[in-house]
Design a protein around this motif. Structure first.
Motif, PDB file in Angstrom:
ATOM      1  N   ALA A 109       0.824  -1.209   0.000  1.00 12.08           N
ATOM      2  CA  ALA A 109       0.000   0.000   0.000  1.00 12.08           C
ATOM      3  C   ALA A 109       0.861   1.263   0.000  1.00 12.08           C
ATOM      4  N   LEU A 110       1.971   1.255   0.733  1.00 11.99           N
ATOM      5  CA  LEU A 110       2.883   2.408   0.717  1.00 11.99           C
ATOM      6  C   LEU A 110       3.383   2.678  -0.698  1.00 11.99           C
ATOM      7  N   VAL A 111       3.861   1.620  -1.359  1.00  9.80           N
ATOM      8  CA  VAL A 111       4.404   1.773  -2.713  1.00  9.80           C
ATOM      9  C   VAL A 111       3.301   2.161  -3.687  1.00  9.80           C
ATOM     10  N   ALA A 112       2.134   1.521  -3.565  1.00  7.58           N
ATOM     11  CA  ALA A 112       1.040   1.775  -4.501  1.00  7.58           C
ATOM     12  C   ALA A 112       0.522   3.208  -4.395  1.00  7.58           C
ATOM     13  N   CYS A 113       0.327   3.677  -3.164  1.00  5.18           N
ATOM     14  CA  CYS A 113      -0.219   5.026  -2.999  1.00  5.18           C
ATOM     15  C   CYS A 113       0.789   6.095  -3.412  1.00  5.18           C
ATOM     16  N   ASP A 114       2.056   5.882  -3.096  1.00  4.24           N
ATOM     17  CA  ASP A 114       3.079   6.832  -3.536  1.00  4.24           C
ATOM     18  C   ASP A 114       3.113   6.911  -5.058  1.00  4.24           C
ATOM     19  N   ALA A 115       3.026   5.768  -5.738  1.00  5.63           N
ATOM     20  CA  ALA A 115       3.047   5.753  -7.198  1.00  5.63           C
ATOM     21  C   ALA A 115       1.751   6.315  -7.775  1.00  5.63           C
ATOM     22  N   LEU A 116       0.619   5.955  -7.173  1.00  8.66           N
ATOM     23  CA  LEU A 116      -0.674   6.414  -7.672  1.00  8.66           C
ATOM     24  C   LEU A 116      -0.771   7.935  -7.644  1.00  8.66           C
ATOM     25  N   TRP A 117      -0.229   8.526  -6.560  1.00 14.53           N
ATOM     26  CA  TRP A 117      -0.323   9.977  -6.392  1.00 14.53           C
ATOM     27  C   TRP A 117       0.945  10.687  -6.861  1.00 14.53           C
ATOM     28  N   ASP A 118       1.851   9.942  -7.532  1.00 20.17           N
ATOM     29  CA  ASP A 118       3.077  10.524  -8.082  1.00 20.17           C
ATOM     30  C   ASP A 118       3.850  11.276  -7.003  1.00 20.17           C
ATOM     31  N   GLY A 119       3.979  10.624  -5.845  1.00 18.79           N
ATOM     32  CA  GLY A 119       4.599  11.289  -4.696  1.00 18.79           C
ATOM     33  C   GLY A 119       6.103  11.387  -4.771  1.00 18.79           C
ATOM     34  N   GLY A 120       6.754  10.404  -5.388  1.00 23.46           N
ATOM     35  CA  GLY A 120       8.200  10.425  -5.476  1.00 23.46           C
ATOM     36  C   GLY A 120       8.915  10.294  -4.145  1.00 23.46           C
ATOM     37  N   LEU A 121       8.292   9.614  -3.183  1.00 29.39           N
ATOM     38  CA  LEU A 121       8.923   9.453  -1.874  1.00 29.39           C
ATOM     39  C   LEU A 121      10.169   8.576  -1.995  1.00 29.39           C
ATOM     40  N   SER A 122      11.192   8.916  -1.240  1.00 30.68           N
ATOM     41  CA  SER A 122      12.443   8.160  -1.291  1.00 30.68           C
ATOM     42  C   SER A 122      12.275   6.816  -0.600  1.00 30.68           C
ATOM     43  N   SER A 123      13.177   5.905  -0.919  1.00 35.75           N
ATOM     44  CA  SER A 123      13.169   4.602  -0.257  1.00 35.75           C
ATOM     45  C   SER A 123      13.343   4.752   1.246  1.00 35.75           C
ATOM     46  N   ALA A 124      14.185   5.701   1.647  1.00 34.39           N
ATOM     47  CA  ALA A 124      14.408   5.922   3.074  1.00 34.39           C
ATOM     48  C   ALA A 124      13.136   6.408   3.767  1.00 34.39           C
ATOM     49  N   ARG A 125      12.383   7.281   3.092  1.00 37.23           N
ATOM     50  CA  ARG A 125      11.146   7.789   3.684  1.00 37.23           C
ATOM     51  C   ARG A 125      10.104   6.673   3.781  1.00 37.23           C
ATOM     52  N   LEU A 126       9.993   5.861   2.739  1.00 35.67           N
ATOM     53  CA  LEU A 126       9.062   4.738   2.783  1.00 35.67           C
ATOM     54  C   LEU A 126       9.450   3.754   3.882  1.00 35.67           C
ATOM     55  N   HIS A 127      10.746   3.530   4.067  1.00 33.19           N
ATOM     56  CA  HIS A 127      11.208   2.648   5.137  1.00 33.19           C
ATOM     57  C   HIS A 127      10.829   3.235   6.498  1.00 33.19           C
ATOM     58  N   GLU A 128      10.948   4.540   6.650  1.00 34.56           N
ATOM     59  CA  GLU A 128      10.575   5.173   7.910  1.00 34.56           C
ATOM     60  C   GLU A 128       9.093   4.956   8.208  1.00 34.56           C
ATOM     61  N   PHE A 129       8.254   5.154   7.199  1.00 36.52           N
ATOM     62  CA  PHE A 129       6.826   4.905   7.376  1.00 36.52           C
ATOM     63  C   PHE A 129       6.581   3.438   7.721  1.00 36.52           C
ATOM     64  N   ALA A 130       7.276   2.548   7.018  1.00 33.99           N
ATOM     65  CA  ALA A 130       7.095   1.119   7.240  1.00 33.99           C
ATOM     66  C   ALA A 130       7.418   0.743   8.681  1.00 33.99           C
ATOM     67  N   ALA A 131       8.508   1.297   9.217  1.00 29.76           N
ATOM     68  CA  ALA A 131       8.908   0.985  10.588  1.00 29.76           C
ATOM     69  C   ALA A 131       7.867   1.468  11.596  1.00 29.76           C
ATOM     70  N   ARG A 132       7.186   2.566  11.296  1.00 32.75           N
ATOM     71  CA  ARG A 132       6.127   3.047  12.185  1.00 32.75           C
ATOM     72  C   ARG A 132       4.934   2.095  12.194  1.00 32.75           C
ATOM     73  N   LEU A 133       4.710   1.426  11.077  1.00 31.15           N
ATOM     74  CA  LEU A 133       3.536   0.561  10.946  1.00 31.15           C
ATOM     75  C   LEU A 133       3.728  -0.790  11.626  1.00 31.15           C
ATOM     76  N   GLY A 134       4.947  -1.300  11.662  1.00 33.90           N
ATOM     77  CA  GLY A 134       5.186  -2.594  12.287  1.00 33.90           C
ATOM     78  C   GLY A 134       6.560  -3.116  11.970  1.00 33.90           C
ATOM     79  N   ALA A 135       7.049  -4.010  12.822  1.00 30.14           N
ATOM     80  CA  ALA A 135       8.428  -4.471  12.708  1.00 30.14           C
ATOM     81  C   ALA A 135       8.701  -5.227  11.416  1.00 30.14           C
ATOM     82  N   ASP A 136       7.691  -5.912  10.855  1.00 28.48           N
ATOM     83  CA  ASP A 136       7.915  -6.716   9.652  1.00 28.48           C
ATOM     84  C   ASP A 136       7.689  -5.947   8.353  1.00 28.48           C
ATOM     85  N   VAL A 137       7.130  -4.736   8.428  1.00 28.94           N
ATOM     86  CA  VAL A 137       6.790  -4.007   7.207  1.00 28.94           C
ATOM     87  C   VAL A 137       8.035  -3.582   6.429  1.00 28.94           C
TER      88      VAL A 137
END
Length: 301
Positions: A109-137
């Motif tokens: 969902a992180l990757v899909a929404c960033d791409a859908l909305w043409d967000g251009g979020l960095s891998s590091a930023r997506l990883h930061e969001f993922a870590a907030r969501l849960g240890a396995d994300v």
């Protein structure tokens, strides 16, 4: 936007003592395997989720308890996105089975929404969001094979040569991860003469076996500290592991907090034979392999 993310196995899982905040530090070796979650994101006025799949999806939440919905809202806030999204989850990873299916949904969902909305979020930023969501994300984003430390979200890629074949026996009745950790703490609190546990660490033999692409060596090194707790809650898991090894598996272990049991096979052919024997014995079985890639865009329409 269609994004696919893999489930995972913990081929090694060393769990430290419970901390003051109730969490445990761990040292894990994750391997992404070919059981997948597919997330299709479509623009919408609000945030909605529908769930289908080849596995039992009755217990998957359809509100903000769903990690994929939370991931979509997180990206929307970051991008000041005024609209919402409809997430269609097509699940191929057993629910509450210790294989990180919900975490894979969140990563996709992180990757899909960033791409859908043409967000251009960095891998590091997506990883930061993922870590907030849960240890396995974060691992579902990364894929492949990796060492996880801290809460499991501090990742370092690990080299794994070749292909490892796994046969998974799933269970319709899931196990709660907090319940399994609580049982582990209860078992560890019983009087014994074992020395105090230090900082969790990965056995070097696991990493050596993965680098060599040697399933026999890996079978001798796999370990999951949650297995004793899961098997205490579900004694039939011990019997299942003995059965699979009797049918020729190199090793069997509970995946994560269970109740899925993963059997390591010597080859693709050996895995097919093992799968046939376990199916004949009345079990629900998947044959998967790893390592595979992390969350990635499949198509955009």
């Amino acid at each position: 936007m269609h994004v696919r993310a893999p489930g995972k196995l913990n081929v090694f899982f060393d769990v430290g003592d419970v901390q003051d905040d109730g969490y445990h530090d761990v040292a894990s070796v994750y391997q992404a395997v070919s059981a997948y979650e597919d997330v299709i994101a479509t623009p919408a006025d609000d945030f909605r989720v529908t769930v289908t799949g080849a596995v039992d999806v009755r217990d998957v939440p359809l509100d903000d308890r769903n990690l994929a919905v939370r991931a979509a809202r997180m990206v929307a806030r970051e991008l000041d996105q005024p609209g919402g999204v409809h997430l269609e989850l097509r699940k191929g990873v057993p629910v509450a089975g210790g294989m990180g299916g919900g975490s894979a949904d969140a990563a996709a969902a992180l990757v899909a929404c960033d791409a859908l909305w043409d967000g251009g979020l960095s891998s590091a930023r997506l990883h930061e969001f993922a870590a907030r969501l849960g240890a396995d994300v974060p691992f579902a984003l990364l894929g492949g094979t990796a060492v996880g430390t801290g809460r499991g979200d501090e990742l370092a890629p690990a080299l794994a040569r070749g292909r490892f074949d796994w046969v998974l026996v799933t269970n319709a009745e899931g196990l709660s991860t907090p319940t399994v950790y609580a049982e582990l703490d209860r078992l560890r609190a019983q009087p014994d003469i074992t020395p105090p546990r230090g900082t969790p660490a990965v056995d070097p033999a696991v990493l050596q076996a993965l680098r060599a692409g040697d399933p026999v060596a890996l079978a001798a090194a796999v370990r999951n500290d949650l297995q004793a707790a899961a098997c205490h809650l579900r004694p039939e898991l011990n019997t299942l592991i003995e059965t699979g090894v009797g049918y020729g598996a190199l090793a069997g272990l509970v995946s994560g907090s269970g109740p899925t049991v993963a059997f390591l096979a010597a080859s693709d052919a050996a895995a097919r034979d093992l799968r046939a024997d376990l199916v004949a014995a009345g079990h629900d079985v998947l044959h998967v392999h790893g390592p595979v890639a992390g969350a990635k865009v499949v198509s955009f329409t």
